[in-house]
Design an enzyme around this catalytic site. Structure first.
Site, PDB file in Angstrom:
ATOM      1  N   PRO A 174       2.937   7.079  16.433  1.00  0.00           N
ATOM      2  CA  PRO A 174       1.951   7.994  17.001  1.00  0.00           C
ATOM      3  C   PRO A 174       1.673   9.281  16.216  1.00  0.00           C
ATOM      4  CG  PRO A 174       4.016   8.242  18.147  1.00  0.00           C
ATOM      5  CD  PRO A 174       4.200   7.114  17.165  1.00  0.00           C
ATOM      6  N   CYS A 175       1.020   9.143  15.083  1.00  0.00           N
ATOM      7  CA  CYS A 175       0.649  10.322  14.297  1.00  0.00           C
ATOM      8  C   CYS A 175      -0.385  11.174  15.015  1.00  0.00           C
ATOM      9  CB  CYS A 175       0.180   9.930  12.899  1.00  0.00           C
ATOM     10  SG  CYS A 175      -1.099   8.684  12.856  1.00  0.00           S
ATOM     11  N   HIS A 176      -1.050  10.608  16.021  1.00  0.00           N
ATOM     12  CA  HIS A 176      -2.017  11.394  16.800  1.00  0.00           C
ATOM     13  C   HIS A 176      -1.339  12.485  17.617  1.00  0.00           C
ATOM     14  CE1 HIS A 176      -0.790   8.073  19.480  1.00  0.00           C
ATOM     15  NE2 HIS A 176      -0.982   8.931  20.473  1.00  0.00           N
TER      16      HIS A 176
END
Length: 175
Positions: free
Chosen positions: A130-132
């Site tokens: 989850p780089c978001h």
């Protein structure tokens, strides 16, 4: 042998690519050239978990992952998995979680957040890794390979699903 498919998600089509050891890529359009058409086949386990994630029902993916990167990139991506569902962390916070020895010797501590940002940008397995969930130190949405609108949509989806309750972290080991 690599196989691939396109998953139609609420944030647009996602190209999924897997090898014998697990998922190697989950990317937005234009970020990845898929293998040959002959290698195209459904990936029901990945697609079912993505369906549940987008429905707000899944907080922890349980899939074999096989991203390829440098030792620093792999450490950055592992650190992303520690950001709890529905929460965010800054690039600086992410940099502080990493072993300083992973950074090049000429990278000053104050520059590490940018290095982490660049590694986040090379994350081959968006959403699942989850780089978001990484934002600017001032709380602003910054950089996302899928665009800031998609980043906002993913963060909003998670916050709605959490609804102020206790959040569970991602528990995925990168191989």
């Amino acid at each position: 042998m690599k196989r691939w498919t396109v998953y139609e998600s609420p944030v647009g089509p996602l190209t999924l690519v897997a090898g014998p050891r697990g998922l190697t890529d989950l990317n937005f359009p234009g970020r990845l050239r898929p293998p040959s058409e002959a290698a195209r086949e459904p990936m029901p386990a990945v697609e079912e978990q993505l369906d549940a994630y987008f429905a707000g029902e899944l907080r922890t993916f349980d899939l074999p992952l096989d991203p390829r990167g440098t030792p620093l990139e792999l450490a950055v991506w592992r650190a992303l998995l520690e950001i709890p569902y529905g929460e965010t962390a800054s690039y600086g916070e992410q940099a502080a979680r990493l072993d300083p020895d992973l950074f090049d010797v000429d990278v000053e501590p104050w520059q590490r957040a940018r290095v982490v940002g660049a590694a986040n940008g090379r994350n081959p397995i968006s959403i699942i890794v989850p780089c978001h969930r990484v934002i600017g130190a001032d709380g602003s949405l910054t950089g996302y390979g899928g665009g800031l609108d998609r980043k906002r949509t993913l963060l909003d989806l998670e916050r709605r699903a959490v609804g102020g309750g206790d959040s569970a972290g991602q528990q995925i080991a990168l191989v």
